[in-house]
Scaffold this motif. Structure first.
Motif: not given
Length: 628
Positions: A435-445
């Motif tokens: 969750d810590a990583v995904v929170a900083d991704l854009g919508a496509h990522e």
């Protein structure tokens, strides 16, 4: 020759990949094997598998849990401390290091090494507003003689309306010895405790105040513990602000269980005391809403009689729901029309507006609304499709993979760690890192991350990541079929549909086997330990408490068995059984009509608990999708 060479290179790459995956599988197996011993402080099993584990990405986690056990050992010595400090220096802000550092900080405090604790606190914990750690730091400041840095922060920690951490006791003792906790400070905290409804704390605090405060706290406790008796015995007291507040609180408490009696008492009481207009409106609203939730025969009249100041969106919702129970279609239409425009546009009220229009023979308008709703993949969309006799709309649109993004995500060391934690049964830690990583991704990522987690079989992260990206149409990702053999077998044994059991499991846990609710429910189908124990006994399943409930196969078997039991108890009515699974069978029995039958759709709308109402609708919609 070139073609042959390329073919040989490809074969070599395949063999290398295969060898790498085989070693990774061996590393995971070794980690799972030795972790319990390391957690107990035994490093010998790890030393026997160093050839596999020393270069495994979860090596720091293994080392950290072992060092944590050594820190917690009463024989913790200087050698242990050197190892801990070396590990913390080498592993920085990794979660494993953060967990160990917290344990080490508390150990320093327990050993009385407050100066060392304070240095660690100031570097890592100062400003985080963690009361336990803050109080230990203040104790360290007191011990060091830096009193000027203590008083303000210590007073702030004291001045809360709840019981504070036990680590704060030495700090509060200091305030007392310095005569910084006078009656005024006690009185201020007493007021905070009353406002927070922490009446036992208030009574404790009253020991340092005038005796009338203890009497007052005792009255608050009586109003909470037996509101009916309080109202019978305290209505002759003099009219003052505090007594009025206690009377209102007692009526509020009584309304939860017996709103009809609360209404009678309120009618006799409200003109005898100088209640403000706001108090009259709020209390009248509270009683009327609980009368509606408890399905009182007079609930609609109570809602309609409310003063304008007491009428808000929640009142209009329950006016509409009460109108549904009575088939008062005009009232339903009027209540929905009085809602804010955004509320009216919600599927729930669109659907019931259409049903009410049908009730007054405005069929064309109703059918137009239902046709629009039937295009939705939702509970009300499915109901509308049933009304029209048309096929459900599913709108399944698979996510298209982006190889470049997927490759980058698969190569991200943080996501590799998260995946490994998941695969070795450290799901909770893995979720945190994912969750810590995904929170900083854009919508496509995020969408590609959801696809990646789905391919790994990590369905909770796939569902959550897709939702965070606004991706709702890939039903393979959002409604997966994990543990399919268990769901098919045990649902069949319980006499229920596997799709229904899947709907319950998804709604309960997103298929997380280790998750625990605040109420104490555990596992994929969120069973309470007592329910698990009773159900296991009925089917002769060996039961070892939480360890049984976090086992996916056992949890699914127990959960489907209990769901089947509710199905039988409520005459094979899946709606009532679903509600009972969430709120308990006793509550569901109390919500049933005394005599007449009731349309199941209307019964669902009138479930008193918002959580259970939403839960039933979500499970029923999920059942349809899983069946598809």
């Amino acid at each position: 020759m070139t073609v042959l060479l390329l073919s040989l290179l490809a074969s070599s790459a395949t063999v290398a990949a295969s060898d790498g995956e085989q070693r990774l599988e061996q590393q995971r197996a070794a980690f799972v094997e030795v972790y319990p011993q390391a957690e107990l402080g035994d490093w010998r099993p790890v030393e026997k598998r160093l050839d596999l584990l020393a270069d495994y990405i979860l090596w720091p986690d293994l080392r950290a849990v072992y060092l944590k056990a050594r820190v917690n050992n009463r024989l913790f010595d200087a050698g242990d401390e050197v190892d801990v400090l070396e590990f913390l220096a080498a592993n920085g802000q990794m979660r494993a290091a953060r967990d160990l550092r917290y344990t080490y900080a508390l150990k320093l405090a327990a050993l009385g090494r407050l100066a060392d604790y304070l240095a660690l606190y100031q570097q890592y914990y100062q400003g985080l507003q963690i009361a336990k750690l803050d109080c230990i730091a203040l104790h360290a400041e007191i011990q060091a003689g830096r009193h000027d840095r203590v008083t303000k922060r210590a007073t702030d920690l004291w001045m809360v309306g709840r019981s504070q951490e036990s680590e704060c006791d030495p700090v509060f003792d200091y305030l007392r010895t310095q005569q910084l906790l006078g009656s005024e400070v006690y009185r201020d905290r007493y007021v905070l405790a009353i406002d927070a409804r922490e009446f036992s704390l208030a009574r404790y605090l009253s020991g340092q105040l005038d005796p009338r405060y203890r009497d007052e706290a005792t009255h608050w406790l009586a109003a909470r513990d037996n509101p009916s008796r309080f109202l019978e015995t305290h209505t002759a007291r003099a009219d003052d602000v505090t007594h009025r507040q206690q009377l209102l609180y007692a009526i509020e408490q009584l309304s939860y269980q017996d709103p009809d009696t609360a209404l009678v008492v309120w009618r006799n009481l409200k003109d005898k005391y100088a209640f403000s207009d706001d108090q009259v409106a709020a209390t009248s609203r509270h009683i009327a809403l609980w009368a509606a939730r408890r399905h009182s025969l007079q609930s609609l009249d109570g809602l309609l009689d409310l003063p304008p100041a007491a009428v808000d969106t929640e009142v209009r919702r329950w006016t509409a729901r009460s109108g549904l129970r009575l088939h008062d279609w005009r009232r339903v239409i009027d209540s929905i029309s009085a809602m804010p425009a955004a509320e009216q546009s919600e599927e729930e009220w669109q659907y019931w507006h259409a049903q009410a229009l049908r009730g007054i023979a405005q069929e064309d308008h109703a059918l137009s609304i239902l046709h629009q709703l039937s295009a939705q993949r939702s509970y009300y969309g499915f109901l509308a499709a049933d009304d029209l006799g048309v096929d459900y709309t599913f709108g399944h649109l698979p996510v298209k993979d982006d190889p470049d993004v997927l490759t980058a995500l698969e190569s991200d060391p943080a996501l590799i760690r998260a995946r490994e934690l998941f695969l070795v049964g450290q799901d909770s830690k893995g979720r945190s890192e994912w969750d810590a990583v995904v929170a900083d991704l854009g919508a496509h990522e995020k969408t590609q991350a959801a696809l990646l987690a789905h391919r790994w079989g990590w369905h909770s992260r796939a569902i959550a990541s897709a939702a965070s990206a606004g991706e709702y149409d890939d039903l393979d990702i959002r409604y997966p079929l994990p543990y399919e053999e268990s769901f098919q077998q045990y649902a069949s044994d319980a006499g229920i549909a596997p799709s229904w059991a899947y709907g319950v499991a998804r709604s309960e846990s997103l298929f997380m086997s280790d998750v625990r609710s605040g109420a104490g429910a555990v596992g994929i189908m969120q069973l309470m330990p007592d329910t698990g124990r009773t159900t296991a006994k009925e089917i002769n399943l060996p039961y070892s408490g939480v360890s049984t409930l976090v086992n996916p196969g056992s949890n699914i078997r127990l959960g489907t068995t209990y769901l089947g039991k509710m199905f039988e108890r409520f005459d094979k009515n899946p709606i009532l059984a679903t509600a009972a699974y969430n709120a308990g069978p006793v509550n569901v029995v109390s919500w049933l009509p005394d005599t007449d039958d009731i349309d199941a759709r209307i019964w669902i709308e009138n479930i008193p608990y918002n959580e259970t109402r939403e839960y039933v609708r979500r499970v029923l919609a999920s059942d349809v999708i899983f069946h598809w």
